[in-house]
Design a protein around this motif. Structure first.
Motif, PDB file in Angstrom:
ATOM      1  N   GLU A   1       0.903  -1.443   0.063  1.00 36.51           N
ATOM      2  CA  GLU A   1      -0.078   0.039  -0.055  1.00 36.51           C
ATOM      3  C   GLU A   1       0.998   1.424   0.038  1.00 36.51           C
ATOM      4  OE1 GLU A   1      -3.945  -1.199   2.314  1.00 36.51           O
ATOM      5  OE2 GLU A   1      -2.510  -0.818   3.594  1.00 36.51           O
TER       6      GLU A   1
ATOM      7  N   ASN B   1       0.870   4.138  -2.966  1.00 39.31           N
ATOM      8  CA  ASN B   1       0.395   5.787  -2.773  1.00 39.31           C
ATOM      9  C   ASN B   1       1.402   6.538  -3.277  1.00 39.31           C
ATOM     10  OD1 ASN B   1      -1.875   5.044  -1.935  1.00 39.31           O
ATOM     11  ND2 ASN B   1      -1.584   5.381   0.316  1.00 39.31           N
TER      12      ASN B   1
ATOM     13  N   ARG C   1       0.922   6.434  -6.629  1.00 34.88           N
ATOM     14  CA  ARG C   1      -0.033   7.504  -7.141  1.00 34.88           C
ATOM     15  C   ARG C   1       0.171   9.142  -7.097  1.00 34.88           C
ATOM     16  NH1 ARG C   1      -4.678   5.656  -3.044  1.00 34.88           N
ATOM     17  NH2 ARG C   1      -5.881   7.360  -4.093  1.00 34.88           N
TER      18      ARG C   1
ATOM     19  N   ALA D   1      -6.277  19.563  -3.338  1.00 36.52           N
ATOM     20  CA  ALA D   1      -6.784  18.701  -2.465  1.00 36.52           C
ATOM     21  C   ALA D   1      -6.686  18.967  -1.078  1.00 36.52           C
ATOM     22  CB  ALA D   1      -6.104  17.314  -2.856  1.00 36.52           C
TER      23      ALA D   1
ATOM     24  N   GLU E   1      -4.728   8.870   2.133  1.00 37.11           N
ATOM     25  CA  GLU E   1      -5.405   8.246   1.259  1.00 37.11           C
ATOM     26  C   GLU E   1      -6.599   9.210   0.626  1.00 37.11           C
ATOM     27  OE1 GLU E   1      -7.108   5.674  -1.106  1.00 37.11           O
ATOM     28  OE2 GLU E   1      -5.406   5.256   0.006  1.00 37.11           O
ATOM     29  N   ARG E   2      -7.248  10.144   1.645  1.00 42.24           N
ATOM     30  CA  ARG E   2      -8.090  11.342   1.459  1.00 42.24           C
ATOM     31  C   ARG E   2      -7.619  12.096   0.541  1.00 42.24           C
ATOM     32  NH1 ARG E   2     -12.104  12.412   6.156  1.00 42.24           N
ATOM     33  NH2 ARG E   2     -13.428  12.915   4.359  1.00 42.24           N
TER      34      ARG E   2
ATOM     35  N   LEU F   1      -4.968  12.122  -1.705  1.00 37.86           N
ATOM     36  CA  LEU F   1      -4.595  11.502  -3.040  1.00 37.86           C
ATOM     37  C   LEU F   1      -6.133  11.138  -3.770  1.00 37.86           C
ATOM     38  CD1 LEU F   1      -1.892   8.834  -2.119  1.00 37.86           C
ATOM     39  CD2 LEU F   1      -1.661  10.970  -3.370  1.00 37.86           C
ATOM     40  N   ALA F   2      -6.965  10.621  -2.940  1.00 34.69           N
ATOM     41  CA  ALA F   2      -8.402  10.340  -3.667  1.00 34.69           C
ATOM     42  C   ALA F   2      -9.027  11.840  -4.204  1.00 34.69           C
ATOM     43  CB  ALA F   2      -9.336   9.917  -2.764  1.00 34.69           C
ATOM     44  N   ALA F   3      -8.983  12.691  -3.384  1.00 32.99           N
ATOM     45  CA  ALA F   3      -9.575  14.041  -3.655  1.00 32.99           C
ATOM     46  C   ALA F   3      -8.589  14.868  -4.910  1.00 32.99           C
ATOM     47  CB  ALA F   3      -9.489  15.225  -2.536  1.00 32.99           C
TER      48      ALA F   3
ATOM     49  N   GLU G   1      -7.025  13.011  -7.285  1.00 30.83           N
ATOM     50  CA  GLU G   1      -7.485  12.437  -8.507  1.00 30.83           C
ATOM     51  C   GLU G   1      -8.668  12.742  -8.837  1.00 30.83           C
ATOM     52  OE1 GLU G   1      -4.853   8.309  -7.215  1.00 30.83           O
ATOM     53  OE2 GLU G   1      -7.070   8.473  -6.838  1.00 30.83           O
ATOM     54  N   GLU G   2      -9.697  13.102  -8.031  1.00 28.58           N
ATOM     55  CA  GLU G   2     -10.869  13.681  -8.692  1.00 28.58           C
ATOM     56  C   GLU G   2     -10.748  14.786  -9.205  1.00 28.58           C
ATOM     57  OE1 GLU G   2     -15.177  15.154  -6.679  1.00 28.58           O
ATOM     58  OE2 GLU G   2     -13.804  13.721  -5.322  1.00 28.58           O
TER      59      GLU G   2
ATOM     60  N   ASP H   1     -16.006  15.910   4.292  1.00 30.20           N
ATOM     61  CA  ASP H   1     -14.525  16.108   4.020  1.00 30.20           C
ATOM     62  C   ASP H   1     -13.561  16.531   5.485  1.00 30.20           C
ATOM     63  OD1 ASP H   1     -14.348  15.808   1.444  1.00 30.20           O
ATOM     64  OD2 ASP H   1     -14.488  17.950   0.913  1.00 30.20           O
TER      65      ASP H   1
END
Length: 225
Positions: free
Chosen positions: A5, A9, A12, A24, A178-179, A181-183, A185-186, A223
């Motif tokens: 993992e 990341n 990513r 982000a 994690e949050r 990176l996800a934001a 990517e969005e 958020d």
């Protein structure tokens, strides 16, 4: 978090621009933009986990500027907190040569470095406030290894995720990565959609409205971190 993992990341983060990661962080109300820390060459890019060194003024007798390089894991980012000092370096050609040979991802300095020619010729990423030739020997000494440090007004803990490119350096706290990176990517996906829509003839303002461009950095319900 498992090693798989962690590697995932880092990979990513390496695909994302610091500007996108900055947006982000803003969405999540986190501070990770390392103020005034810049690449010695705009082509430099890096991503990896922080291996931190804290410096302080030299004592009497003076301690060393550090022989830590052999203990840094391959793929790490060396993070040097010299308190923003611009009158004494903590990184030069020997460290650059060894770090490059050992596969270290890059070096980030809250302060300055010297011997810029070698990091440029090797393509080894160094990010700092500036460069100058005056040594830190007998001026600064290592106070701590793998302790929380400050880089460009940002707290960086060992193992935090660092990303650098032409715009500077982003530090992402490990517990929030994690949050973030996800934001990011969005946000990246939305901006890609806007570019594609404009390329097919849509007006920019209409494309931005459709993909909610002006709300990309706005904090949303859920958020909270």
């Amino acid at each position: 978090m498992s090693e798989i993992e962690v590697d995932k990341n880092v990979e990513r983060a390496a695909k994302l621009e610091t500007a996108t990661l900055s947006d982000a962080l803003d969405r999540l109300c986190l501070v990770g933009q390392c103020y005034k820390i810049k690449p010695r060459d705009p082509s430099f890019r890096m991503a990896g986990r922080a291996f931190t060194i804290l410096y302080g003024p030299a004592g009497s007798p003076a301690g060393t500027v550090g022989d830590f390089i052999d203990d840094v894991p391959s793929g790490s980012v060396i993070v040097l907190d010299n308190g923003g000092r611009e009158d004494a370096t903590v990184w030069g050609d020997i460290l650059t040569e060894i770090a490059h040979r050992r596969g270290i991802a890059g070096t980030v300095i809250d302060g300055i470095n010297r011997d810029v020619h070698l990091c440029l010729s090797l393509g080894y990423p160094v990010f700092s406030k500036d460069n100058w030739m005056r040594t830190g020997k007998d001026r600064v000494q290592v106070e701590g290894t793998n302790v929380p440090v400050t880089i460009g007004n940002v707290r960086v803990a060992p193992g935090d995720l660092l990303r650098g490119d032409a715009d500077g350096v982003i530090s992402i706290p490990k517990e929030h990565e994690e949050r973030v990176l996800a934001a990011a990517e969005e946000i990246e996906a939305a901006e890609k959609s806007i570019r594609e829509a404009v390329a097919t003839g849509m007006r920019l303002d209409d494309a931005r409205a459709q993909f909610k461009y002006h709300q990309l950095q706005t904090r949303r319900t859920g958020d909270q971190v």
